[in-house]
Design a protein around this motif. Sequence first.
Motif, PDB file in Angstrom:
ATOM      1  N   ILE A  89      37.439  43.039  35.283  1.00 47.03           N
ATOM      2  CA  ILE A  89      36.845  44.202  35.849  1.00 47.03           C
ATOM      3  C   ILE A  89      35.428  44.772  35.539  1.00 47.03           C
ATOM      4  N   THR A 101      32.237  45.204  37.802  1.00 47.04           N
ATOM      5  CA  THR A 101      31.422  46.451  37.679  1.00 47.04           C
ATOM      6  C   THR A 101      29.992  46.279  37.567  1.00 47.04           C
ATOM      7  N   TYR A 105      33.591  44.617  45.578  1.00 46.04           N
ATOM      8  CA  TYR A 105      34.459  45.549  45.371  1.00 46.04           C
ATOM      9  C   TYR A 105      35.874  44.912  45.782  1.00 46.04           C
ATOM     10  N   ARG A 134      36.770  43.155  42.427  1.00 43.59           N
ATOM     11  CA  ARG A 134      37.326  43.997  41.487  1.00 43.59           C
ATOM     12  C   ARG A 134      38.731  44.792  41.733  1.00 43.59           C
ATOM     13  N   ALA A 135      39.010  45.106  43.239  1.00 41.22           N
ATOM     14  CA  ALA A 135      40.460  45.317  43.643  1.00 41.22           C
ATOM     15  C   ALA A 135      41.520  44.496  43.193  1.00 41.22           C
ATOM     16  N   PHE A 177      42.169  44.895  39.531  1.00 37.58           N
ATOM     17  CA  PHE A 177      43.205  46.024  39.529  1.00 37.58           C
ATOM     18  C   PHE A 177      44.508  46.062  39.986  1.00 37.58           C
ATOM     19  N   LYS A 191      47.061  48.941  39.488  1.00 36.01           N
ATOM     20  CA  LYS A 191      46.622  50.200  39.350  1.00 36.01           C
ATOM     21  C   LYS A 191      46.162  50.316  40.765  1.00 36.01           C
ATOM     22  N   LYS A 224      45.997  53.026  42.993  1.00 35.82           N
ATOM     23  CA  LYS A 224      44.743  53.936  43.471  1.00 35.82           C
ATOM     24  C   LYS A 224      43.485  53.219  43.297  1.00 35.82           C
ATOM     25  N   GLU A 225      43.102  52.545  42.187  1.00 40.10           N
ATOM     26  CA  GLU A 225      41.860  51.860  42.158  1.00 40.10           C
ATOM     27  C   GLU A 225      41.905  51.028  43.117  1.00 40.10           C
ATOM     28  N   GLN A 276      40.897  52.385  46.488  1.00 38.89           N
ATOM     29  CA  GLN A 276      39.431  52.952  46.313  1.00 38.89           C
ATOM     30  C   GLN A 276      38.524  51.866  46.524  1.00 38.89           C
ATOM     31  N   ASP A 277      38.672  50.843  45.787  1.00 38.79           N
ATOM     32  CA  ASP A 277      37.731  49.733  45.669  1.00 38.79           C
ATOM     33  C   ASP A 277      37.798  48.989  47.304  1.00 38.79           C
TER      34      ASP A 277
END
Length: 611
Positions: free
Chosen positions: A137, A141, A159, A162-163, A166, A171, A173-174, A177-178
């Motif tokens: 991650i 980032t 993105y 990274r999702a 996560f 995780k 929610k993250e 979002q990603d």
Amino acid sequence: MAASKPVEAAMAAAPGSGNGVGGGGGGGTAGPGSGAGTLSRWHVALAIGAPLLLGAGALYLWSRRRRRREAGGRGDAGGLKRNSERKTPEGRASPALGSGHPDGSGDSLEMNSLDRAQAAKNKGNKYFKAGKYEQAIQCYTEAISLCPTEKNVDLSTFYQNRAAAFEQLQKWKEVAQDCTKAVELNPKYVKALFRRAKAHEKLDNKKECLEDVTAVCILEGFQNEQSMLLADKVLKLLGKENAKEKYKNREPLMPSPQFIKSYFSSFTDDIISQPMLKGEKSDEDKDKEGEALEVKENSGYLKAKQYMEEENYDKIISECSKEIDAQGKYMAEALLLRATFYLLIGSANAAKPDLDKVISLKEASVKLRANALIKRGTMCMQQQQPMLSTQDFNMAAEIDPQNSDVYHHRGQLKILLDLVEEAVADFDACIRLRPKFALAQAQKCFALYRQAYTANNSSQVQAAMKGFEEVIKKFPRCAEGYALYAQALTDQQQFGKADEMYDKCIDLEPDNATTYVHKGLLQLQWKQDLDKGLELISKAIEIDNKCDFAYETMGTIEVQRGNMEKAIDMFNKAINLAKSEMEMAHLYSLCDAAHAQTEVAKKYGLKPPTL
């Protein structure tokens, strides 16, 4: 292309709402209210295209005339293999530093930034594969912060990667979002859409999950089993949730007279549906044939029976209640008749206490108790409780072994449970007791045909087809025989003869709306005549504006035509007519699928091919 076994159990046919085991005419699966029947939906699939994904109701259909896409990804920055798990990160390997300029000088700040971003991403991929997700991650980032903002495809990949990391840490929610960032940069990014759909599922955002997975299914051409299964799963959950609330607050609705008469015609040992006996009529009425009957004693039950003969069905429950409240002579019969009409109007919760009481009443006759067990067993099957259903049918057979209805309706239960040999044995037992019961003979033929068709046994298929010929020859007035034979002929692509059988069925039962629906579907499959098909289905609605199967089928066709608003309207009309919570859940699933396709079209401009 038969529906899967769990789907079949979820689509038990109601007498009068489908042709017997497979939908409408003279009876069908024992008990009102679970829809148009397994074979009805099976033939919708055959008529308007393949493949068909139907659980409690996922609706993703498209024309079989459309060529299949070649294997490979579509709209996916990193490519997508069919049925892949989509767990790994992606992105092209980092180019050598300075390779962005034709002269190889590497002086471009933009390319240096992108190169460094790619290098950070590649480092993140190594951490990811090693299971070091926190470090991955951090690298992704860094890649996001280094990547030039105009490099949409690369940035969307970072993105999405990274999702993915996560996701491994749960995780959600993250993850969502990603993935949203990735989709904003690359709106047709399949991996990001599917990963966000899974995150929404975990976050219990069913509507958002459905929209994302619908977009994925369309982008993949409905070829990936993973996304299809997730769509089916979330549609079932949404359907059940919506149906539970709607069914709890629904207004009871009396079905059409044709439906009610068709339901009772599936019983031969049902005391409550028999005509009034001479002793129940006044002397004056015995001399007035053709006029309304007047019962000679003040009995709510006998008045209810009189209303049955007059087809004044709306007054039956209240008259039975009077007999029950007064604890009159016919209390057991009144309880059973009231329970039966509660079932017919879709009030299973009100029916069950009455059925329970009849079954436990020692003074009730064996015939009444057996009939109550049949109806309670059918109700349990519609509520997806096959073990309780089987127990009730077996108890009915124990207490009344000479009751042909027990074997007839248990045979249909066995078909839904895919126990065809046991079903045939039950139909045989029914026929031994009632040799002239045409409906059981026709349904036995259909059970044998389904068994042979599923096993792809051509000799047994031909034997079953010959059996149909014998049944309609022996019972030329049995509309059910023609209707079930027509479905088998359609499977065998003998469309002309199937059309003739439906015509014979219509001649015998011109008010049977369901037959018009089947005939309309035949026109679609046989001649691709959409106008004629819709004309016949519209005729069905004209004949019986309470025919939920007609509205459902019309909605399904409108989905294929791309007319989502009209499809949703048709599905909502069918929902309001649904007679069981399970049927309502299926219809809500169809409606939710159409809603999702509407939203996906607005957001992404994606539409499945239409007829």
